[in-house]
Motif scaffolding. Sequence first.
Motif, PDB file in Angstrom:
ATOM      1  N   CYS A  29       5.085  -3.467  -2.305  1.00 48.61           N
ATOM      2  CA  CYS A  29       5.519  -2.237  -1.653  1.00 48.61           C
ATOM      3  C   CYS A  29       4.447  -1.939  -0.605  1.00 48.61           C
ATOM      4  CB  CYS A  29       5.649  -1.126  -2.691  1.00 48.61           C
ATOM      5  SG  CYS A  29       6.390   0.365  -2.051  1.00 48.61           S
ATOM      6  N   ALA A  30       4.620  -2.549   0.547  1.00 46.72           N
ATOM      7  CA  ALA A  30       3.590  -2.602   1.589  1.00 46.72           C
ATOM      8  C   ALA A  30       2.822  -1.297   1.744  1.00 46.72           C
ATOM      9  CB  ALA A  30       4.220  -3.001   2.922  1.00 46.72           C
ATOM     10  N   PRO A  31       1.511  -1.398   1.799  1.00 45.21           N
ATOM     11  CA  PRO A  31       0.652  -2.582   1.686  1.00 45.21           C
ATOM     12  C   PRO A  31       0.107  -2.789   0.274  1.00 45.21           C
ATOM     13  CG  PRO A  31      -0.672  -0.777   2.472  1.00 45.21           C
ATOM     14  CD  PRO A  31       0.719  -0.232   2.239  1.00 45.21           C
ATOM     15  N   LEU A  32       0.738  -2.171  -0.726  1.00 48.33           N
ATOM     16  CA  LEU A  32       0.245  -2.269  -2.098  1.00 48.33           C
ATOM     17  C   LEU A  32       1.143  -3.166  -2.940  1.00 48.33           C
ATOM     18  CD1 LEU A  32      -0.743   0.581  -0.919  1.00 48.33           C
ATOM     19  CD2 LEU A  32      -1.062   1.196  -3.264  1.00 48.33           C
ATOM     20  N   PHE A  33       0.569  -3.660  -4.029  1.00 46.82           N
ATOM     21  CA  PHE A  33       1.324  -4.396  -5.028  1.00 46.82           C
ATOM     22  C   PHE A  33       1.536  -3.466  -6.213  1.00 46.82           C
ATOM     23  CE2 PHE A  33      -0.715  -7.616  -2.508  1.00 46.82           C
ATOM     24  CZ  PHE A  33       0.263  -8.586  -2.362  1.00 46.82           C
ATOM     25  N   VAL A  34       2.733  -3.483  -6.790  1.00 51.98           N
ATOM     26  CA  VAL A  34       3.039  -2.677  -7.969  1.00 51.98           C
ATOM     27  C   VAL A  34       3.149  -3.642  -9.141  1.00 51.98           C
ATOM     28  CG1 VAL A  34       4.650  -1.057  -9.024  1.00 51.98           C
ATOM     29  CG2 VAL A  34       4.250  -0.975  -6.550  1.00 51.98           C
ATOM     30  N   LEU A  35       2.343  -3.396 -10.164  1.00 46.47           N
ATOM     31  CA  LEU A  35       2.281  -4.283 -11.319  1.00 46.47           C
ATOM     32  C   LEU A  35       2.978  -3.631 -12.511  1.00 46.47           C
ATOM     33  CD1 LEU A  35      -1.499  -5.191 -10.988  1.00 46.47           C
ATOM     34  CD2 LEU A  35       0.456  -6.346  -9.932  1.00 46.47           C
ATOM     35  N   ASN A  36       3.964  -4.329 -13.044  1.00 43.80           N
ATOM     36  CA  ASN A  36       4.717  -3.854 -14.220  1.00 43.80           C
ATOM     37  C   ASN A  36       5.241  -2.431 -14.056  1.00 43.80           C
ATOM     38  OD1 ASN A  36       4.261  -6.319 -15.411  1.00 43.80           O
ATOM     39  ND2 ASN A  36       2.566  -5.605 -16.670  1.00 43.80           N
ATOM     40  N   PHE A  57     -12.168   1.064   5.368  1.00 45.36           N
ATOM     41  CA  PHE A  57     -10.951   1.833   5.125  1.00 45.36           C
ATOM     42  C   PHE A  57     -10.785   2.792   6.294  1.00 45.36           C
ATOM     43  CE2 PHE A  57     -12.360   0.333   1.057  1.00 45.36           C
ATOM     44  CZ  PHE A  57     -11.208   0.114   0.314  1.00 45.36           C
ATOM     45  N   ASN A  58      -9.794   2.545   7.139  1.00 48.51           N
ATOM     46  CA  ASN A  58      -9.591   3.412   8.303  1.00 48.51           C
ATOM     47  C   ASN A  58      -8.908   4.713   7.870  1.00 48.51           C
ATOM     48  OD1 ASN A  58      -6.693   3.148   8.466  1.00 48.51           O
ATOM     49  ND2 ASN A  58      -6.997   1.095   9.285  1.00 48.51           N
ATOM     50  N   PRO A  59      -8.909   5.730   8.729  1.00 43.17           N
ATOM     51  CA  PRO A  59      -8.338   7.030   8.342  1.00 43.17           C
ATOM     52  C   PRO A  59      -6.871   6.975   7.898  1.00 43.17           C
ATOM     53  CG  PRO A  59      -9.682   7.279  10.299  1.00 43.17           C
ATOM     54  CD  PRO A  59      -9.577   5.801  10.035  1.00 43.17           C
ATOM     55  N   ASP A  60      -6.048   6.172   8.570  1.00 40.06           N
ATOM     56  CA  ASP A  60      -4.640   6.050   8.159  1.00 40.06           C
ATOM     57  C   ASP A  60      -4.526   5.446   6.765  1.00 40.06           C
ATOM     58  OD1 ASP A  60      -3.705   7.141  10.523  1.00 40.06           O
ATOM     59  OD2 ASP A  60      -3.373   5.184  11.482  1.00 40.06           O
ATOM     60  N   GLU A  61      -5.346   4.464   6.495  1.00 38.24           N
ATOM     61  CA  GLU A  61      -5.349   3.817   5.178  1.00 38.24           C
ATOM     62  C   GLU A  61      -5.811   4.798   4.096  1.00 38.24           C
ATOM     63  OE1 GLU A  61      -6.930  -0.513   3.615  1.00 38.24           O
ATOM     64  OE2 GLU A  61      -8.036   0.499   5.207  1.00 38.24           O
ATOM     65  N   GLN A  62      -6.800   5.602   4.405  1.00 38.93           N
ATOM     66  CA  GLN A  62      -7.292   6.612   3.465  1.00 38.93           C
ATOM     67  C   GLN A  62      -6.185   7.602   3.107  1.00 38.93           C
ATOM     68  OE1 GLN A  62     -11.091   8.384   4.756  1.00 38.93           O
ATOM     69  NE2 GLN A  62     -11.259   6.632   6.137  1.00 38.93           N
ATOM     70  N   ARG A  63      -5.449   8.057   4.114  1.00 36.51           N
ATOM     71  CA  ARG A  63      -4.339   8.996   3.873  1.00 36.51           C
ATOM     72  C   ARG A  63      -3.237   8.338   3.040  1.00 36.51           C
ATOM     73  NH1 ARG A  63      -5.896  10.554   9.037  1.00 36.51           N
ATOM     74  NH2 ARG A  63      -4.403   9.178  10.062  1.00 36.51           N
ATOM     75  N   LEU A  64      -2.931   7.086   3.352  1.00 29.75           N
ATOM     76  CA  LEU A  64      -1.914   6.360   2.608  1.00 29.75           C
ATOM     77  C   LEU A  64      -2.314   6.227   1.134  1.00 29.75           C
ATOM     78  CD1 LEU A  64       0.663   4.364   2.682  1.00 29.75           C
ATOM     79  CD2 LEU A  64      -1.097   2.620   2.621  1.00 29.75           C
ATOM     80  N   LEU A  65      -3.561   5.876   0.865  1.00 32.14           N
ATOM     81  CA  LEU A  65      -4.022   5.726  -0.511  1.00 32.14           C
ATOM     82  C   LEU A  65      -3.943   7.056  -1.261  1.00 32.14           C
ATOM     83  CD1 LEU A  65      -7.044   3.293  -0.064  1.00 32.14           C
ATOM     84  CD2 LEU A  65      -4.750   2.760  -0.915  1.00 32.14           C
ATOM     85  N   LEU A  66      -4.321   8.146  -0.611  1.00 31.17           N
ATOM     86  CA  LEU A  66      -4.218   9.466  -1.247  1.00 31.17           C
ATOM     87  C   LEU A  66      -2.777   9.790  -1.615  1.00 31.17           C
ATOM     88  CD1 LEU A  66      -6.648  11.755   0.787  1.00 31.17           C
ATOM     89  CD2 LEU A  66      -6.615  11.443  -1.695  1.00 31.17           C
ATOM     90  N   PRO A  73      -0.559   5.512 -10.794  1.00 31.49           N
ATOM     91  CA  PRO A  73      -1.978   5.138 -10.828  1.00 31.49           C
ATOM     92  C   PRO A  73      -2.285   4.011  -9.833  1.00 31.49           C
ATOM     93  CG  PRO A  73      -1.161   5.432 -13.050  1.00 31.49           C
ATOM     94  CD  PRO A  73       0.037   5.518 -12.135  1.00 31.49           C
ATOM     95  N   LEU A  74      -3.475   4.064  -9.274  1.00 29.54           N
ATOM     96  CA  LEU A  74      -3.862   3.144  -8.203  1.00 29.54           C
ATOM     97  C   LEU A  74      -5.239   2.572  -8.485  1.00 29.54           C
ATOM     98  CD1 LEU A  74      -3.425   2.074  -5.220  1.00 29.54           C
ATOM     99  CD2 LEU A  74      -4.547   4.163  -4.481  1.00 29.54           C
ATOM    100  N   SER A  75      -5.372   1.265  -8.279  1.00 30.09           N
ATOM    101  CA  SER A  75      -6.669   0.587  -8.340  1.00 30.09           C
ATOM    102  C   SER A  75      -6.869  -0.147  -7.030  1.00 30.09           C
ATOM    103  CB  SER A  75      -6.723  -0.408  -9.499  1.00 30.09           C
ATOM    104  OG  SER A  75      -6.771   0.270 -10.730  1.00 30.09           O
TER     105      SER A  75
END
Length: 140
Positions: A29-36, A57-66, A73-75
Amino acid sequence: MAIQKQEFYEGAALHQLIRGAGDVRIRYCAPLFVLNERLQVHMKYSTVVRSPWAFTFNPDEQRLLLRRASELPLSIGLVCGADGIAVLSFEQYLGIARPHTAAIRVACFRKHREHFEITGPDGSVPGKVPPSDWQRLLDN
């Protein structure tokens, strides 16, 4: 279609995770992987051969992660060249790299046969992170 360098690093990290966990369902699920369907993983890689490894980690990436961390849950998996993968929870990430309006640099350090030390602009992850934590990511 040509294979991108990022795909080699992500593929190697996912291979180690699968070998450690056994049966794993992976959805991209771009740009992350979802496990189980219970954990998201964001992967960064550094091609540097030796410690320290730096990750931006650019500002857009920081906002996306938040935003994505509020959904599931996110790792964060930090692929340190061919040396291994350091993993930290999103809460650990926030402890060392609070969201900024500028790019954030996170660094991993590792002496030969030791665990990873992870630092950011706001501090260090308490203790050291064993490389084996990556293979045990889904044990919790």
